[in-house]
Design a protein around this motif. Structure first.
Motif, PDB file in Angstrom:
ATOM      1  N   SER A 135     -15.046  -7.683  33.341  1.00 46.98           N
ATOM      2  CA  SER A 135     -14.865  -7.061  32.023  1.00 46.98           C
ATOM      3  C   SER A 135     -14.205  -8.004  31.027  1.00 46.98           C
ATOM      4  CB  SER A 135     -14.030  -5.780  32.158  1.00 46.98           C
ATOM      5  OG  SER A 135     -12.661  -6.083  32.398  1.00 46.98           O
ATOM      6  N   GLN A 136     -13.647  -9.113  31.522  1.00 47.50           N
ATOM      7  CA  GLN A 136     -13.005 -10.087  30.644  1.00 47.50           C
ATOM      8  C   GLN A 136     -13.904 -11.304  30.369  1.00 47.50           C
ATOM      9  OE1 GLN A 136     -10.111  -9.435  29.199  1.00 47.50           O
ATOM     10  NE2 GLN A 136      -9.914  -7.507  30.314  1.00 47.50           N
ATOM     11  N   PHE A 137     -14.929 -11.524  31.194  1.00 47.28           N
ATOM     12  CA  PHE A 137     -15.741 -12.730  31.057  1.00 47.28           C
ATOM     13  C   PHE A 137     -17.177 -12.472  30.613  1.00 47.28           C
ATOM     14  CE2 PHE A 137     -12.408 -14.376  33.938  1.00 47.28           C
ATOM     15  CZ  PHE A 137     -12.040 -15.502  33.214  1.00 47.28           C
ATOM     16  N   ILE A 138     -17.782 -11.367  31.035  1.00 47.05           N
ATOM     17  CA  ILE A 138     -19.172 -11.074  30.654  1.00 47.05           C
ATOM     18  C   ILE A 138     -19.195 -10.605  29.193  1.00 47.05           C
ATOM     19  CG2 ILE A 138     -21.176  -9.598  31.103  1.00 47.05           C
ATOM     20  CD1 ILE A 138     -20.362  -9.557  34.028  1.00 47.05           C
ATOM     21  N   PRO A 139     -19.937 -11.278  28.322  1.00 48.88           N
ATOM     22  CA  PRO A 139     -19.910 -10.965  26.884  1.00 48.88           C
ATOM     23  C   PRO A 139     -20.148  -9.493  26.551  1.00 48.88           C
ATOM     24  CG  PRO A 139     -21.100 -13.011  27.259  1.00 48.88           C
ATOM     25  CD  PRO A 139     -20.794 -12.441  28.620  1.00 48.88           C
ATOM     26  N   GLY A 140     -21.081  -8.862  27.245  1.00 47.82           N
ATOM     27  CA  GLY A 140     -21.389  -7.464  26.945  1.00 47.82           C
ATOM     28  C   GLY A 140     -20.304  -6.483  27.352  1.00 47.82           C
ATOM     29  N   LEU A 141     -19.378  -6.925  28.210  1.00 49.05           N
ATOM     30  CA  LEU A 141     -18.316  -6.042  28.688  1.00 49.05           C
ATOM     31  C   LEU A 141     -16.956  -6.357  28.060  1.00 49.05           C
ATOM     32  CD1 LEU A 141     -19.112  -5.980  32.537  1.00 49.05           C
ATOM     33  CD2 LEU A 141     -19.843  -4.357  30.779  1.00 49.05           C
ATOM     34  N   LYS A 142     -16.848  -7.491  27.391  1.00 53.60           N
ATOM     35  CA  LYS A 142     -15.555  -7.915  26.851  1.00 53.60           C
ATOM     36  C   LYS A 142     -15.097  -6.998  25.723  1.00 53.60           C
ATOM     37  CE  LYS A 142     -14.703 -12.289  26.175  1.00 53.60           C
ATOM     38  NZ  LYS A 142     -14.825 -13.700  25.740  1.00 53.60           N
ATOM     39  N   PRO A 143     -13.775  -6.834  25.563  1.00 54.60           N
ATOM     40  CA  PRO A 143     -13.265  -6.059  24.422  1.00 54.60           C
ATOM     41  C   PRO A 143     -13.484  -6.856  23.139  1.00 54.60           C
ATOM     42  CG  PRO A 143     -11.448  -7.086  25.579  1.00 54.60           C
ATOM     43  CD  PRO A 143     -12.673  -7.346  26.409  1.00 54.60           C
ATOM     44  N   CYS A 144     -13.585  -6.161  22.009  1.00 49.53           N
ATOM     45  CA  CYS A 144     -13.748  -6.869  20.746  1.00 49.53           C
ATOM     46  C   CYS A 144     -12.429  -7.508  20.334  1.00 49.53           C
ATOM     47  CB  CYS A 144     -14.223  -5.907  19.658  1.00 49.53           C
ATOM     48  SG  CYS A 144     -13.055  -4.570  19.335  1.00 49.53           S
ATOM     49  N   SER A 145     -12.466  -8.394  19.391  1.00 43.26           N
ATOM     50  CA  SER A 145     -11.261  -9.080  18.934  1.00 43.26           C
ATOM     51  C   SER A 145     -10.313  -8.087  18.293  1.00 43.26           C
ATOM     52  CB  SER A 145     -11.638 -10.166  17.928  1.00 43.26           C
ATOM     53  OG  SER A 145     -10.474 -10.681  17.318  1.00 43.26           O
ATOM     54  N   PRO A 152     -11.720  -0.962  20.933  1.00 38.08           N
ATOM     55  CA  PRO A 152     -12.603  -1.829  21.718  1.00 38.08           C
ATOM     56  C   PRO A 152     -13.959  -1.179  21.911  1.00 38.08           C
ATOM     57  CG  PRO A 152     -11.173  -0.615  23.177  1.00 38.08           C
ATOM     58  CD  PRO A 152     -10.766  -0.239  21.781  1.00 38.08           C
ATOM     59  N   ARG A 153     -14.896  -1.956  22.432  1.00 34.87           N
ATOM     60  CA  ARG A 153     -16.193  -1.374  22.764  1.00 34.87           C
ATOM     61  C   ARG A 153     -16.005  -0.263  23.792  1.00 34.87           C
ATOM     62  NH1 ARG A 153     -17.628  -7.019  23.262  1.00 34.87           N
ATOM     63  NH2 ARG A 153     -18.858  -7.715  21.479  1.00 34.87           N
ATOM     64  N   LYS A 154     -16.798   0.779  23.649  1.00 30.51           N
ATOM     65  CA  LYS A 154     -16.692   1.914  24.581  1.00 30.51           C
ATOM     66  C   LYS A 154     -17.024   1.482  25.996  1.00 30.51           C
ATOM     67  CE  LYS A 154     -15.757   6.274  25.121  1.00 30.51           C
ATOM     68  NZ  LYS A 154     -14.422   6.796  24.788  1.00 30.51           N
ATOM     69  N   VAL A 155     -18.008   0.564  26.133  1.00 30.59           N
ATOM     70  CA  VAL A 155     -18.396   0.117  27.464  1.00 30.59           C
ATOM     71  C   VAL A 155     -17.243  -0.603  28.150  1.00 30.59           C
ATOM     72  CG1 VAL A 155     -19.373  -2.098  26.655  1.00 30.59           C
ATOM     73  CG2 VAL A 155     -20.181  -1.079  28.795  1.00 30.59           C
ATOM     74  N   HIS A 156     -16.462  -1.355  27.356  1.00 30.06           N
ATOM     75  CA  HIS A 156     -15.302  -2.038  27.949  1.00 30.06           C
ATOM     76  C   HIS A 156     -14.279  -1.023  28.452  1.00 30.06           C
ATOM     77  CE1 HIS A 156     -12.109  -4.952  28.636  1.00 30.06           C
ATOM     78  NE2 HIS A 156     -11.315  -4.117  27.998  1.00 30.06           N
ATOM     79  N   GLU A 157     -14.052   0.003  27.652  1.00 32.85           N
ATOM     80  CA  GLU A 157     -13.097   1.042  28.051  1.00 32.85           C
ATOM     81  C   GLU A 157     -13.532   1.695  29.358  1.00 32.85           C
ATOM     82  OE1 GLU A 157     -10.743   4.370  25.516  1.00 32.85           O
ATOM     83  OE2 GLU A 157     -12.295   3.272  24.415  1.00 32.85           O
TER      84      GLU A 157
END
Length: 600
Positions: A135-145, A152-157
């Protein structure tokens, strides 16, 4: 005739010596080695096996505290929850994490065994840590800045919470089984190993504190100032290595075979006691039914408390035990089974009076950390420690206290009291509860001072950023709680392992952990209740901004609750009846209403 008696005596003495020699060579405590044989004492168990288990415990605690102590910072800085919501999220996660061991402990005792459950849980733990890392390295799962968005992105949450609750599932099997599996490596019926087991609980806690110390310093520093992803990657790799080391210790372990649900015999005792409630008590407890030591594990002596349950072991007139090899367990229980039921009932009041201590502990990973984040955390001119790293003082205090207790205090107390523990378990727990009261009172006083600084520098002075007041003002409350942990937490671990039936020791450690879990839930409940009540009076104790909250009032409330609870606990501890094991293997035979002695 005299010569025959003399010869018999000599023969008996020789058999006793041979039995003692055999007991020193082999371990007859119902455990088996990795090939299913009676374990050889010299090549299995004790510290050579326990050290492998302590290594994985160190890694698990490093991972847990590296995640848990900084979780509130992640929720507020990355997930953007407010203080009250974040505190509840942390308390709920901590509550679930420390309640899951009840499930893991039950399945380990009943079906899988401790070793297998540890391996299963390790897999879940590694899955959770792997997901957290991704969740910290894959771009689609990372939180937004955090600079460009407030959420943050809902998917990250979703992925983040899925990962940390996978850690909860892993902890559910690790925590009850690792500690009890380590304690299983010491034979209770061997004097030297029994003393080593008492030290084991102290050094187990020492290793736990080492993991905590590194977690709240090195790992938390990486999370706050370098990268959350790098910290997760290090924790995942460390956990994987520790699991491999644990598996390599397989030939040295002593294993306990699961005996089915530990709850079934208790239900049988209760049902038999109710069924025979109208029968009169026998004139002598020796007339109650008991099996031979060979039939099933260790025997327990009869005690006089909760006498109603004794009726489950009364032999009815129609029961012929000479011809009935296996009496119906729903109609007739053994004295040992009755005493095991009493043990479980006896621990309930102790568990309840331990909960306020758990509530106090919950503050160390929530409000203490948020207080620290508002204060000056600089060491020297440039180096700034993370808010959660003040927790290291608690770990250091506990490590020093445990070492002093094990190496100095216990030896002095043994000479003074004649008790091989030095002081009994409940006395040790009670001393720690005194420190929890002092810690909450100290926290309240320090918070009152911090709020005075807030008024002077921020409200009146218009200052922004952190206060000039050093975060090390929080040190005394952490240190006092750390000392209290060395008494109460270690004591609770030993109590819930030692004072439960032998067949449910994993569950016993899980019950100990539930003290911390339920304490976290109670902390959330008290926060909600206090927030609701104080809002009506004008100003809530828990604002979105820590500097506008009144945490000092909440700490005073906890100090009072802990003080009242201690009074109740002392009354219970004075009346408590400890587990009394029959180490001789001699039981009373009541088959014909006679009181004669059988050698097991």
């Amino acid at each position: 005739m005299e010569q025959e008696m003399k010869n018999c005596t000599t023969k008996g003495e020789e058999e006793t010596v041979r039995g003692e020699d055999d007991g020193n060579k082999w371990v007859y405590d119902s455990s088996l080695d990795h090939k299913g044989r009676v374990p050889l004492r010299t090549s299995t168990g004790v510290w050579k096996a326990a050290l492998f288990i302590i290594v994985i415990e160190f890694s698990e605690r490093l991972t847990y505290f590296g995640t848990a102590t900084n979780l509130i910072s992640y929720l507020t800085k990355v997930i953007h929850q407010d203080l009250k919501e974040a505190a509840k999220s942390v308390n709920n996660w901590a509550g679930v994490t420390t309640m899951m061991p009840l499930l893991g402990g039950f399945f380990a005792d009943a079906y899988t065994g401790r070793f297998s459950m540890i391996l299963i849980s390790s897999g879940l733990y590694l899955m959770g840590m792997g997901l957290l890392t991704m969740s910290q390295f894959i771009p689609g799962l990372k939180p937004c800045s955090t600079d460009t968005c407030s959420h943050p992105r809902k998917v990250h949450e979703v992925v983040f919470f899925l990962a940390i609750y996978l850690l909860s599932l892993g902890t559910g099997g690790h925590k009850p089984c690792l500690e009890s599996f380590g304690a299983d490596q010491f034979d209770d019926d061997h004097t030297e190993e029994r003393k080593q087991k008492m030290s084991y609980f102290n050094w187990w806690s020492f290793a736990l504190c080492c993991g905590l110390l590194l977690g709240v310093t090195l790992i938390v520093y990486l999370e706050d100032y370098v990268s959350w992803g790098l910290a997760s990657l290090i924790l995942t790799a460390t956990m994987a290595v520790a699991v491999m080391i644990f598996y390599f210790g397989k030939p040295f372990y002593r294993y306990r075979v699961p005996e089915g649900s530990p709850l079934t015999p208790m239900l049988q005792v209760l049902f038999a006691a109710i069924r025979k409630r109208n029968l009169p008590y026998p004139p002598n407890p020796a007339l109650l039914y008991e099996k031979s030591h060979k039939d099933k594990g260790r025997l327990l002596y009869h005690t006089n408390n909760l006498r109603f349950l004794d009726k489950a072991a009364i032999v009815e007139g129609s029961t012929n035990l000479l011809t009935e090899k296996q009496p119906n367990p729903w109609r007739l229980a053994t004295v040992t089974e009755v005493e095991e039921m009493k043990l479980v009932i006896n621990i309930i009041p102790i568990w309840l009076t331990s909960l306020p201590f758990g509530v106090s502990l919950a503050q160390t990973t929530t409000f203490f950390v948020k207080q620290s984040s508002t204060m000056n955390r600089k060491i020297g001119n440039d180096f700034e420690i993370p808010p959660a790293s003040i927790h290291a003082l608690s770990a250091i205090a506990m490590m020093v206290s445990v070492a002093i207790y094990d190496k100095i205090l216990v030896r002095m107390l043994r000479r003074a009291t004649g008790n091989e523990r030095g002081i009994n378990i409940l006395q040790r727990i009670g001393f720690g509860m005194i420190f929890s009261i002092l810690a909450m009172a100290t926290a309240a006083i320090v918070e009152m001072k911090r709020l005075r600084v807030v008024e002077k520098e921020i409200i009146l002075g218009g200052k922004t950023g952190t206060l000039s007041m050093s975060a090390f003002w929080l040190g005394p409350q952490y240190i006092i709680l750390g000392i209290g942990d060395s008494f109460t937490l270690v004591g609770l671990q030993e109590y819930f392992y030692d004072q439960v039936p032998d067949s449910m020791r994993s569950l016993g450690i899980a019950i100990y952990l539930s003290v911390i879990g339920v304490g976290s839930f109670l902390s959330s409940f008290l926060i909600t209740l206090a927030d609701h009540v104080t809002k009506k009076s004008g100003t809530s104790w828990f604002g979105k901004d820590t500097n506008k909250s009144r945490l000092d009032n909440f700490y005073w409330l906890l100090a009072v609750l802990n003080g009242l609870n201690l009074c109740v606990y002392v009354l219970l501890a004075k009346r408590y009846t400890y587990k009394d094991v029959n180490r001789s293997g001699i039981v009373a035979d009541s088959y014909k209403g006679e009181s004669k002695v059988l050698e097991a």
